[in-house]
Design an enzyme around this catalytic site. Structure first.
Site, PDB file in Angstrom:
ATOM      1  N   SER A 148      -9.890  -0.279   7.386  1.00 10.31           N
ATOM      2  CA  SER A 148      -9.403  -0.092   6.129  1.00 10.31           C
ATOM      3  C   SER A 148      -8.596  -1.315   5.369  1.00 10.31           C
ATOM      4  O   SER A 148      -8.207  -1.252   4.257  1.00 10.31           O
ATOM      5  CB  SER A 148      -8.429   1.085   5.984  1.00 10.31           C
ATOM      6  OG  SER A 148      -9.268   2.415   6.402  1.00 10.31           O
TER       7      SER A 148
ATOM      8  N   SER B 214      -9.674   1.975   3.232  1.00 15.24           N
ATOM      9  CA  SER B 214      -8.832   2.805   2.332  1.00 15.24           C
ATOM     10  C   SER B 214      -7.904   1.947   1.651  1.00 15.24           C
ATOM     11  O   SER B 214      -7.144   2.781   0.640  1.00 15.24           O
ATOM     12  CB  SER B 214      -8.229   3.852   3.147  1.00 15.24           C
ATOM     13  OG  SER B 214      -7.239   3.239   4.100  1.00 15.24           O
TER      14      SER B 214
ATOM     15  N   LYS C 215       0.634  -1.342  -0.234  1.00 15.89           N
ATOM     16  CA  LYS C 215       0.084  -0.099   0.181  1.00 15.89           C
ATOM     17  C   LYS C 215       0.926   1.252  -0.006  1.00 15.89           C
ATOM     18  O   LYS C 215       2.115   1.445   0.432  1.00 15.89           O
ATOM     19  CB  LYS C 215      -0.836  -0.078   1.169  1.00 15.89           C
ATOM     20  CG  LYS C 215      -2.149   1.064   1.373  1.00 15.89           C
ATOM     21  CD  LYS C 215      -2.847   0.830   2.613  1.00 15.89           C
ATOM     22  CE  LYS C 215      -4.045   2.058   2.756  1.00 15.89           C
ATOM     23  NZ  LYS C 215      -4.620   1.795   3.999  1.00 15.89           N
TER      24      LYS C 215
END
Lengths: 97, 483, 474
Positions: free
Chosen positions: C174, C150, C75
């Site tokens: 998330s 997210s 990420k």
């Protein structure tokens, strides 16, 4: 919780943000709806509860007072939007702190 | 004294906030060095720069130093100090917040004693807490930019907040000097105001004498010497008095001291009341400081100067004057104690250290720590003197030789033939000889010329090459001459 | 060959170990698939050196780690030295990090290959991956729908076979919610289990790194690698990391707590039934379940939406256009620099949260909001503590709905409600996992297990056992 124009101005100043005029109403409404949701907290009696700021119950680990020599000034300053001669540059600050 | 009359019936109320830079090797939350780098930003690590994703880790030495300070001011030490974020924007504050302490500071309420105008006074200290220093901005290097150097960012600071117990600029200076002497004595800071390792802000207000409520206070910043502390505070007090005498109100504000004009002036900034929005630092967890740790530090503390001064008085029977001089430096006080412990008569030691020994140091432009005469040499010398092995004048001679030559006291006495004759029989015999050799003077003495006593003493000294114990000579000569 | 990239991690490892495929070949396949699926917009940047690195790893004499040669994605919240780390924001669009996060380093030292940095909601604030400066991510199952957020990019990448597994972060859900939306497994460990060094901060007392993978077993393998005490992170727990693979596959009995008051309130019938069916499957196969109470859990959302914005408002103050990141053009003075840099560099959601956070911390509101929220946090933590006296794991749905259409949720509070079941574990710092549990309207749903402090093994184990009984995750 209503957010007055002054309140929005104040929190914008504190956080160095400016909401565009055209967006101010929308954002204010959205902030108000968030605070409305947050106000649900008032339904709970928390008088005798100790606030919890860490989910851990460990003690702070400590570092020995030793110097490590791995500072790469020129590498780090590459990311600076404006720099000169190893200094980071900002617009002239008029008042001393 | 004069400043008090200038104030009329206004009473100044002053509190000082002193920031002490702790002399650790590395910074408080990163392991970057704290020494001043020549190159700007060469000692700013990624943690000090506040790069995305960095985290603080606490330096164990700063706790030790803070606890040392707390013990020396008899303060409460917290068992669980918490750090907090103080939020504001400024170019030399890289994260946009300073890691400091709000609730639960590491050092709580304490006090120090100051002496001002020959009066002793206890000044309260509200708290002392740890925080990180900010960087520096240089405003005159470029035309339209400020240059930011973050070398100093992250240096550990101990912020010491006094109670508003000070009542004059002079008291404020005395208090500042006291804190300075404590932190330098404890070796936790070099306390150099000119370099910024000791900084002082003053909170000043006035009220009518006898009032218990505080007046509106102003904060004075940018004071960077002891001298300016006094001037700045005095100026501010008088400024406030002038305003109040005109029946106007004091504005609560921050003012900068201008040392060139000797005045304080309001900060021009459109500073909205800065709401720092303190909250507990989530990247650090509460410290756990055990009582055992605190006690160990307390025990290891070097004795503070004023404690030593009183102790010397009571332990060695010194006057305050004598004790103060012997405590003029850590080294001198240590030297004295080394001597005092082993010497036979402390009073002699005091007399000689304050007298001839200090004279020799001065003559040679030397500090006691560089003395060529060791404490054990001095002990040997003084003991010989007290045992009457040598006379006073002889001892002075030995002292001189001790300084210049690498010999022991015994060796010098032998070499220079300084052994004092103090045996009464020996001296009696010599005196008898001298008297018999000088019948004319004896007759004159007996007729009343008392001055001739000195002549006989001189003759005895001459015969013995100065090594007769004058006290014994005097005693026996008196006896013999009055027979 | 293409099927290889859809295999689970264990099997891919097997192929590498037996040299049936090289890391170079595997990496090539993944890179090709990434290209083919460009419009999913899973990646903000692709690692140009990936193939070179794969070559080097193939030339290593022996296998130094279980995941050696496995291509993965990170990420774009994890700093990687020498690479762009954007956090999904214009503010860091061109930020080249001079150092690497511990999570990256651990996986790099385990000889994985980074395929690229995945897309995410800006500064990890969002539940749909629609707030990224680099554009929305599409759900691979239905590109009109959100992959969740997210960590939407990482979740979608794993689902679309663009990597073998991926790292993510979870502050309020998330990892788990995107895992649920994309039909894969996502685990958030105990707060402090994985180092936050180099992980760009959103809400420091809630953020935690975790893993997306195709199964509980896969995620166990990866989680074990990134876990462990890090002296650079003062909130890192100094506790030995167990052999998670072993714990996942061992014989373990469970007593599963079900908070029926919460389940009964689920509005979407499909979601409610799906959850109840999952519980039935477990019960039928001998697992004990028990009704438990989790008082005050309904106040998780308001508490979180004070604490997270408050912490983020301070964490994001460093973005000021001076030391790194975006800077506005021609600032006329310092104030202008700050205000325009930040107003232009941050997106709307980020600005809203900073404003809320600032408000909750400001003078006069601090006690009513921040302190109150921390008190509620304490009470919720206590609720879990009590519940765990009677049960070994707690089961809840991951989300009250399946993936929604991109652009369909405009009301911020409605978006925040995506996280009502995931937030409690973040507040209490507990480990939690989401595994696929079936579908609603052709989009996956997730079953969530929450474990007690440091008991990742237990929730991995029950997840693995559920995955042996079902095939939702295949």
């Amino acid at each position: 919780m209503k957010i007055s124009k002054d309140t929005l101005k104040n929190i914008s100043l504190l956080s160095k943000l400016e909401i565009e005029k055209s967006m101010k109403e929308k954002i204010t409404k959205e902030l108000e709806s968030i605070l409305l949701m947050v106000d649900q907290m008032n339904e709970v009696d928390t008088d005798h509860v100790k606030p919890m700021s860490h989910p851990l119950s460990k003690a702070q680990n400590l570092r020995k007072d030793l110097v490590s020599e791995d500072i790469e000034r020129d590498e780090y300053i590459k990311n600076a939007p404006q720099s000169d001669d190893g200094y980071y540059l900002s617009p002239k600050v008029i008042d001393q702190k | 004294m004069s400043e008090k009359t200038e104030y009329g019936d206004w009473e100044p109320v002053i509190g000082l906030e002193i920031h002490v830079q702790l002399s650790t090797e590395s910074k408080i939350f990163s392991n970057a060095p704290t020494k001043f780098g020549i190159e700007q930003n060469s000692q700013a690590s990624i943690i000090d720069l506040g790069l995305p994703g960095v985290l603080p880790v606490l330096n164990e030495k700063v706790i030790e130093m803070a606890v040392k300070f707390g013990c020396s001011i008899n303060a409460e030490i917290s068992n669980t100090a918490i750090f907090a974020r103080k939020n504001y924007f400024y170019p030399d504050l890289p994260k946009g917040y300073q890691i400091s302490q709000l609730d639960d500071p590491i050092v709580g309420q304490g006090s120090v004693e100051i002496e001002c105008n020959k009066e002793k006074k206890l000044i309260g200290i509200t708290r002392a807490h740890l925080e990180e220093d900010a960087g520096k901005s240089i405003h005159d290097k470029y035309d339209s930019s400020s240059a930011i150097d973050l070398n100093r960012a992250g240096t550990p600071l101990l912020e010491i907040v006094s109670e508003p117990d000070l009542r004059s600029a002079k008291e404020a200076v005395a208090y500042l000097k006291k804190i300075h002497s404590i932190v330098t004595f404890l070796d936790i800071s070099d306390g150099d105001m000119s370099q910024g390792s000791l900084r002082c802000d003053a909170n000043v207000s006035i009220r009518k004498k006898g009032e218990s409520e505080y007046g509106c206070r102003t904060e004075i910043k940018n004071i960077n010497s002891f001298k300016f502390v006094e001037k700045a505070i005095n100026f501010e007090i008088l400024r406030q008095i002038k305003i109040k005498n005109l029946n106007k109100e004091i504005e609560q504000e921050t003012r900068l001291y201008d040392s060139q004009k000797n005045e304080t002036r309001s900060m021009r900034s459109k500073e909205h009341a800065n709401d720092y929005r303190y909250f507990p630092e989530p990247d650090l967890v509460p410290l756990q400081i055990s009582n055992e740790y605190i006690e160990n530090i307390r025990k290891s503390l070097p004795e503070l100067p004023e404690q030593k001064i009183s102790r010397f008085c009571s332990e060695y029977g010194l006057s305050i004057y004598e004790s103060e001089i012997l405590n003029s430096s850590k080294e001198m006080s240590n030297f004295f104690e080394e001597v005092a412990i082993s010497v036979k008569d402390v009073k002699t030691a005091v007399k000689w250290i304050l007298g001839d020994f200090s004279a020799i140091l001065n003559k040679n432009n030397c500090l006691v720590e560089d003395s060529l005469i060791s404490s054990s040499d001095l002990v040997d010398l003084l003991n010989c003197l007290n045992e009457n092995k040598i006379s006073g004048p002889a001892a002075k001679k030995v002292l001189e030789i001790l300084w210049n030559e690498d010999l022991k006291v015994e060796e010098i006495i032998e070499k220079e033939n300084l052994i004092q004759i103090s045996d009464e029989d020996d001296i009696s015999r010599i005196i008898s000889e001298v008297i018999s050799k000088n019948p004319k003077q004896l007759e004159q003495f007996k007729k009343g010329k008392e001055k001739l006593f000195g002549f006989f003493v001189g003759q005895v000294m001459k015969t013995t090459e100065g090594s007769a114990d004058p006290k014994v000579v005097n005693k026996i000569l008196k006896e013999k001459l009055n027979q | 060959m293409n099927d290889i990239i859809s295999l689970n991690l264990e099997d891919q490892i097997g192929l590498l170990e037996t040299k049936k495929i090289s890391s170079y070949e595997l990496t090539t396949l993944y890179l090709e698939n990434i290209k083919e699926n460009k419009d999913l917009n899973c990646f903000i940047s692709v690692n140009e050196d990936a193939l070179e690195q794969a070559k080097v790893i193939d030339n290593l004499k022996d296998r130094q780690s279980p995941v050696q040669g496995i291509p993965i994605a990170h990420k774009d919240i994890f700093c990687v030295k020498g690479h762009r780390t954007t956090c999904g924001s214009k503010m860091l669009e061109n930020f080249i990090s001079p150092y690497s996060s511990t999570v990256f380093e651990k996986l790099e030292n385990s000889k994985t290959i980074m395929l690229g940095k995945t897309n995410m909601d800006e500064f990890a604030m969002g539940s749909s991956n629609e707030t990224s400066f680099f554009g929305k991510v599409k759900n691979p199952i239905n590109p009109l729908k959100s992959p969740g957020g997210s960590s939407g990019g990482s979740a979608a990448a794993v689902k679309a076979n663009l990597c073998a597994f991926a790292t993510g972060t979870d502050t309020g859900g998330s990892i788990r919610q995107p895992a649920s939306f994309c039909g894969i497994t996502g685990i958030k460990p105990t707060y402090g289990r994985v180092s936050r060094w180099g992980m760009i901060a959103f809400a420091s007392s809630l953020d935690q790194a975790g893993i997306f993978a195709r199964s509980a077993l896969d995620s166990a393998i990866a989680l074990e690698i990134i876990s462990g005490f890090d002296e650079k992170d003062s909130t890192s727990i100094n506790s030995k990391v167990p052999n998670l693979k072993e714990e996942t596959t061992s014989e373990m009995e469970h007593s599963i707590g079900v908070p029926m008051q919460i389940i009964e309130k689920i509005e979407d019938v499909n979601v409610k039934n799906n959850f109840l069916e999952s519980i039935k499957i477990l019960e039928k196969n001998g697992f004990k379940t028990k009704q438990i109470e989790l008082p005050f859990l309904e106040y998780s959302l308001p508490s979180y939406y004070v604490i997270a914005p408050a912490e983020c408002s301070a964490n994001l103050s460093r973005y000021d256009g001076i030391k790194f990141g975006y800077r506005c053009d021609n600032p006329k003075d310092l104030e202008d620099l700050y205000v325009r840099t930040r107003s232009e560099g941050f997106g709307e959601e980020v600005k809203k949260r900073i404003l809320i956070g600032t408000y909750c911390l400001s003078a006069g509101y601090f006690d009513a909001y921040y302190i109150k929220a921390q008190k509620i946090r304490a009470m919720i933590t206590e609720s879990f503590k009590n519940a765990f006296k009677d049960v070994s794991v707690i089961a809840m749905p991951t989300c009250s709905n399946g993936a929604f259409e991109l652009g369909s949720i405009q009301d911020p509070v409605k978006m925040y409600e995506q996280d009502i079941y995931t937030i409690p574990a973040n507040l209490a710092g507990l480990p939690a996992i989401s595994i696929p549990s079936g579908n609603t309207e052709e989009m996956p749903l997730g079953l969530q297990f929450i474990g007690n402090h440091l008991e990742e093994g237990k929730i991995l184990n029950i997840s693995h056992q559920f995955q042996k009984l079902t095939d939702y995750h295949v």
